[in-house]
Design a protein around this motif. Sequence first.
Motif, PDB file in Angstrom:
ATOM      1  N   SER A  73       0.593  -1.208  -0.092  1.00 35.01           N
ATOM      2  CA  SER A  73       0.042  -0.068   0.060  1.00 35.01           C
ATOM      3  C   SER A  73       1.036   1.263   0.006  1.00 35.01           C
ATOM      4  O   SER A  73       2.256   1.033   0.114  1.00 35.01           O
ATOM      5  N   GLN A 114      -0.657   4.766   4.242  1.00 34.65           N
ATOM      6  CA  GLN A 114      -1.445   3.436   4.955  1.00 34.65           C
ATOM      7  C   GLN A 114      -0.397   2.614   5.627  1.00 34.65           C
ATOM      8  O   GLN A 114      -1.004   1.931   6.469  1.00 34.65           O
ATOM      9  N   ASN A 117      -1.732   0.890   9.144  1.00 37.39           N
ATOM     10  CA  ASN A 117      -2.014  -0.398   9.048  1.00 37.39           C
ATOM     11  C   ASN A 117      -1.059  -1.203   9.913  1.00 37.39           C
ATOM     12  O   ASN A 117      -1.517  -2.119  10.662  1.00 37.39           O
ATOM     13  N   LEU A 142     -17.516  -3.754   7.755  1.00 33.21           N
ATOM     14  CA  LEU A 142     -17.032  -5.021   7.211  1.00 33.21           C
ATOM     15  C   LEU A 142     -17.292  -4.976   5.779  1.00 33.21           C
ATOM     16  O   LEU A 142     -18.458  -4.279   5.498  1.00 33.21           O
ATOM     17  N   ARG A 143     -16.561  -5.592   4.986  1.00 29.94           N
ATOM     18  CA  ARG A 143     -16.979  -5.734   3.543  1.00 29.94           C
ATOM     19  C   ARG A 143     -16.741  -7.212   3.239  1.00 29.94           C
ATOM     20  O   ARG A 143     -15.547  -7.841   3.565  1.00 29.94           O
ATOM     21  N   THR A 150     -12.757  -7.884   4.665  1.00 28.98           N
ATOM     22  CA  THR A 150     -12.101  -6.476   4.929  1.00 28.98           C
ATOM     23  C   THR A 150     -12.570  -5.861   5.996  1.00 28.98           C
ATOM     24  O   THR A 150     -13.819  -5.777   6.085  1.00 28.98           O
ATOM     25  N   LEU A 151     -11.756  -5.447   6.753  1.00 30.16           N
ATOM     26  CA  LEU A 151     -12.119  -4.664   8.042  1.00 30.16           C
ATOM     27  C   LEU A 151     -11.955  -3.078   7.798  1.00 30.16           C
ATOM     28  O   LEU A 151     -10.775  -2.827   7.019  1.00 30.16           O
ATOM     29  N   LEU A 152     -12.815  -2.406   7.988  1.00 27.57           N
ATOM     30  CA  LEU A 152     -12.705  -0.801   7.609  1.00 27.57           C
ATOM     31  C   LEU A 152     -12.569  -0.174   8.968  1.00 27.57           C
ATOM     32  O   LEU A 152     -13.407  -0.265   9.729  1.00 27.57           O
ATOM     33  N   GLY A 171      -9.653   5.284   7.574  1.00 27.68           N
ATOM     34  CA  GLY A 171      -9.631   5.049   6.214  1.00 27.68           C
ATOM     35  C   GLY A 171      -8.792   3.928   5.749  1.00 27.68           C
ATOM     36  O   GLY A 171      -9.034   3.198   4.694  1.00 27.68           O
ATOM     37  N   THR A 172      -8.323   3.019   6.782  1.00 29.09           N
ATOM     38  CA  THR A 172      -7.602   1.839   6.820  1.00 29.09           C
ATOM     39  C   THR A 172      -8.602   0.720   6.204  1.00 29.09           C
ATOM     40  O   THR A 172      -9.561   0.693   6.824  1.00 29.09           O
ATOM     41  N   GLU A 173      -7.921   0.035   5.240  1.00 31.89           N
ATOM     42  CA  GLU A 173      -8.919  -1.273   4.972  1.00 31.89           C
ATOM     43  C   GLU A 173      -8.045  -2.348   4.906  1.00 31.89           C
ATOM     44  O   GLU A 173      -7.245  -2.356   4.386  1.00 31.89           O
ATOM     45  N   GLU A 203      -7.510  -6.249   4.352  1.00 29.44           N
ATOM     46  CA  GLU A 203      -8.156  -7.694   4.164  1.00 29.44           C
ATOM     47  C   GLU A 203      -7.575  -8.813   4.866  1.00 29.44           C
ATOM     48  O   GLU A 203      -6.150  -8.878   4.869  1.00 29.44           O
TER      49      GLU A 203
END
Lengths: 207, 160
Positions: free
Chosen positions: B24, B28, B32, B71-72, B135-137, B141-143, B145
């Motif tokens: 990234s 990030q 992260n 979450l996504r 994916t954790l949000l 803004g950190t995503e 996976e």
Amino acid sequence: MMRVAKIAAIGAAAVFAALFVGWWQVDGPGADSAPGKRSLPLTAMEFSLTDQDGRDVGPETLIGEPSLVFFGFTYCPDVCPTTLSDISGWLDEIGPDAEDLNTVFITVDPDRDTVEAMAEYVSYFHPQIQGWTGLPDQIAAIADGFRATYEKVEGENGEYTMNHTAGVFLFDATGRFVTTIDYHEPREFAVPKIRRAMQNRTERAES
Amino acid sequence: MFKTFAKAIQSLSVALLMGLPMASSAQQLSENASIVVESPWARASLGMSRPGGAYLTVRNEGSDPISLIGLRAEISGMASIHETRTNSDGVSIMAPADNIVIPPGGMFALEPGGYHAMLMQLQSPLVEGETFPLTLLFSDGTELEITVPVLGIGARGPEG
């Protein structure tokens, strides 16, 4: 004159003592926990449900052996599978004695939990665990007897979930309600409670 | 045999996590690196009509509080964090939980009977032995996976 006053005082004290004893037993700390919330004995219940194999079942199916009964629904992602796993663990620990224990999962969501759905669901857990479903009024009847509650909660997109009493109900072989086990109660507390309910039956058999 | 496999997947997902920030942007990277996700696992589902449940632990190793806001997951048409609570009448209630704040040095566990990742509208069944990305949000803004191993339907924890 003094003598009359003394008798009156003793009389009044006796009345107060009687009132206090009455209060202690009925409403005070000496009362059974949550009066009115305690499950009825199975012998006082009437309901007719269907087990995972399509057989008719009722209170008489349970009476005669100690029973572990709990409510849930198969669309439940967390508490119900966790409870079923916990119970499977308790049964494993109890070992062969557990064969004398009725272990029943009753759905509060009969619209989605058909006999087939219950059969598939319970097949993933301990073989001793049964899954009962039935007509909505019969589910209501058994929940009422257990003093258990449940309600449908609508979510987004037509999805819904069920809030329901989460504890595990324990009855002895005569159908008398013994206690509940919280769904997250550690095994070292849960297993002795089950053994105690099973012992009630042994004592009765010996006497 | 399966446990070893699950463990391997677990270490793999941790390794992936460690590796992800590298790919990234520099911005990030620092964000992260302070978030560590451990012990993810999900229960196998019965088909696709029922919601799935997944669990994990998030640790905040940074110096600022961070919020897990959502979450996504491709496998779920609607993934969110839900909390199970038991009220004074012993009734279990499930409700969405958003904006979970993890203090610096703190951790947040999704575990059976507490919080769980609720995976509604499954696009494919969660099959024991397989894995899926989640994916954790986070609020900054950190995503992140992660790879979630699917354990048996009767699993009680990341060890099975």
